[in-house]
Design an enzyme around this catalytic site. Structure first.
Site, PDB file in Angstrom:
ATOM      1  N   ASP A  81     -10.420  46.834 -98.887  1.00 46.68           N
ATOM      2  CA  ASP A  81     -10.557  45.142 -98.719  1.00 46.68           C
ATOM      3  C   ASP A  81     -11.168  44.838 -99.905  1.00 46.68           C
ATOM      4  O   ASP A  81     -12.795  45.031 -99.686  1.00 46.68           O
ATOM      5  CB  ASP A  81     -10.155  44.636 -97.276  1.00 46.68           C
ATOM      6  CG  ASP A  81      -9.744  42.770 -98.094  1.00 46.68           C
ATOM      7  OD1 ASP A  81      -8.895  43.106 -98.896  1.00 46.68           O
ATOM      8  OD2 ASP A  81     -10.554  41.373 -96.983  1.00 46.68           O
ATOM      9  N   GLU A 133      -3.358  41.965-105.307  1.00 45.60           N
ATOM     10  CA  GLU A 133      -3.352  39.923-105.119  1.00 45.60           C
ATOM     11  C   GLU A 133      -3.559  39.893-106.014  1.00 45.60           C
ATOM     12  O   GLU A 133      -3.466  40.237-107.669  1.00 45.60           O
ATOM     13  CB  GLU A 133      -4.340  40.265-105.144  1.00 45.60           C
ATOM     14  CG  GLU A 133      -4.552  38.046-105.227  1.00 45.60           C
ATOM     15  CD  GLU A 133      -5.825  37.773-104.514  1.00 45.60           C
ATOM     16  OE1 GLU A 133      -6.753  36.270-104.263  1.00 45.60           O
ATOM     17  OE2 GLU A 133      -7.007  38.512-104.055  1.00 45.60           O
ATOM     18  N   HIS A 176     -10.645  31.812 -98.506  1.00 44.54           N
ATOM     19  CA  HIS A 176     -12.188  32.455 -97.624  1.00 44.54           C
ATOM     20  C   HIS A 176     -12.543  31.628 -97.474  1.00 44.54           C
ATOM     21  O   HIS A 176     -13.912  31.134 -97.433  1.00 44.54           O
ATOM     22  CB  HIS A 176     -12.374  34.157 -99.495  1.00 44.54           C
ATOM     23  CG  HIS A 176     -11.459  34.227 -99.217  1.00 44.54           C
ATOM     24  ND1 HIS A 176     -10.926  34.590-100.193  1.00 44.54           N
ATOM     25  CD2 HIS A 176     -10.390  35.557 -98.729  1.00 44.54           C
ATOM     26  CE1 HIS A 176     -10.259  35.597-100.757  1.00 44.54           C
ATOM     27  NE2 HIS A 176      -9.587  36.166 -99.822  1.00 44.54           N
ATOM     28  N   GLY A 205      -7.377  34.411 -96.172  1.00 45.05           N
ATOM     29  CA  GLY A 205      -8.098  33.265 -95.662  1.00 45.05           C
ATOM     30  C   GLY A 205      -7.316  32.243 -94.648  1.00 45.05           C
ATOM     31  O   GLY A 205      -7.805  31.339 -94.489  1.00 45.05           O
ATOM     32  N   SER A 207      -8.665  32.251 -91.439  1.00 44.60           N
ATOM     33  CA  SER A 207      -9.481  31.413 -90.288  1.00 44.60           C
ATOM     34  C   SER A 207      -9.349  30.070 -91.224  1.00 44.60           C
ATOM     35  O   SER A 207      -9.511  28.744 -89.962  1.00 44.60           O
ATOM     36  CB  SER A 207     -10.600  32.142 -90.465  1.00 44.60           C
ATOM     37  OG  SER A 207     -10.676  32.866 -90.413  1.00 44.60           O
ATOM     38  N   ASN A 227      -4.986  38.088 -93.386  1.00 42.51           N
ATOM     39  CA  ASN A 227      -6.366  38.472 -92.881  1.00 42.51           C
ATOM     40  C   ASN A 227      -6.919  37.938 -91.935  1.00 42.51           C
ATOM     41  O   ASN A 227      -6.980  36.326 -92.702  1.00 42.51           O
ATOM     42  CB  ASN A 227      -6.711  39.122 -93.827  1.00 42.51           C
ATOM     43  CG  ASN A 227      -6.400  40.138 -94.963  1.00 42.51           C
ATOM     44  OD1 ASN A 227      -6.028  40.498 -95.292  1.00 42.51           O
ATOM     45  ND2 ASN A 227      -7.198  40.355 -96.138  1.00 42.51           N
TER      46      ASN A 227
END
Length: 277
Positions: A81, A133, A176, A205, A207, A227
């Site tokens: 990553d 990205e 993130h 990001g 979470s 992710n």
């Protein structure tokens, strides 16, 4: 079974699901997410982030995660990553990673395209999938990466066409390492990207995304990979701290790791279900 990302992302997209990419740092959290995947008969991606590969060489991670993937009852991809230099990507490919991400988000469009194509040219002949990205997903930490650069839909289209990547990370409102779910998803921007691109999209990001949004993004949009890192690190660290504080006479670290591993699996199971599994 050890695989790259290509087929599992296509299959997930076709079935209105997203494959979780979990940042893992060792045997315990990798074991937990593989067990969760097996329980749900779902594919999973084990990811090594930039902190991990600064701590331990990619050869070591590849040996560990690759062996675990080969023994798993479900497809498991071993993914590098946010690699920001081509040399690290070369080392990961040589070590046995089945997927890599080149992160050229700090560069201008043409430089990002040029470097990403170099990564693709290195990876594809080896059967290794490539994510890249366009735009930039910021970090919660202070410094030059604080500001997000949201993905321009037309740039996303050109980027996918010019590079030949297998998956494209886009910036649509996430950040993130968010410890609280408070991201504001830019659905209009995402819809515009989806209209003019067909490459599987990746959400970084996650979470910081509320559960309702995460389910919607995975099941109603072209986001094939999501992710997940901070959510796992938080539960592992918090439970480990409890175990150490509650057992002052214990010194065997393997015993300290039992509960954190169990709790990571619970979080992983919940994330899988939010992604449509």
């Amino acid at each position: 079974m050890l695989v790259n990302m290509v087929e599992i992302l296509k299959e997930a997209n076709k079935n209105n699901k997203a494959v979780p990419g979990f940042n893992v740092f060792g045997y315990e959290d990798a074991k937990a997410v593989i067990e969760a995947a097996e329980e749900l008969e779902a594919p999973v991606i084990l990811m090594s982030n930039k902190d991990a590969v600064e701590y331990m060489d990619v050869k070591c991670y590849s040996a560990l995660f690759g062996a675990m993937a080969k023994e798993a009852k479900v497809p498991v991809c071993v993914h590098l990553d946010h690699a920001k230099d081509i040399e690290l990507i070369k080392r990961a490919i040589e070590a046995g990673y089945t997927s890599v991400m080149y992160d050229g988000s700090k560069y201008d469009f043409e430089t990002n395209v040029k470097n990403t194509k170099e990564a693709v040219d290195l990876a594809k002949p080896k059967g290794v999938s490539v994510e890249a990205e366009i735009g930039s997903v910021a970090y919660t930490s202070s410094g030059p990466d604080v500001e997000s650069i949201y993905t321009d839909p037309m740039e996303a289209k050109l980027f996918a066409e010019k590079t030949g990547i297998d998956a494209m990370a886009v910036s649509i409102g996430t950040v993130h390492r968010m410890e609280v779910q408070g991201a504001k998803i830019q659905y209009d921007r995402l819809k515009e990207i989806e209209k003019i691109t067909d490459v599987p999209l990746v959400l970084h990001g996650s979470s910081g995304v509320v559960d309702e949004d995460l389910y919607k993004l995975a099941t109603e949009h072209n986001l094939a990979k999501v992710n997940i890192g901070t959510a796992l690190r938080m539960v592992f660290g918090n439970i480990l701290r409890e175990e150490v504080n509650n057992k002052p006479e214990e010194f065997d670290r393997l015993k300290f790791f039992v509960r954190p591993t169990e709790e990571v699996k619970k979080v992983a199971l919940n994330k899988f279900k939010l992604l449509g599994w």
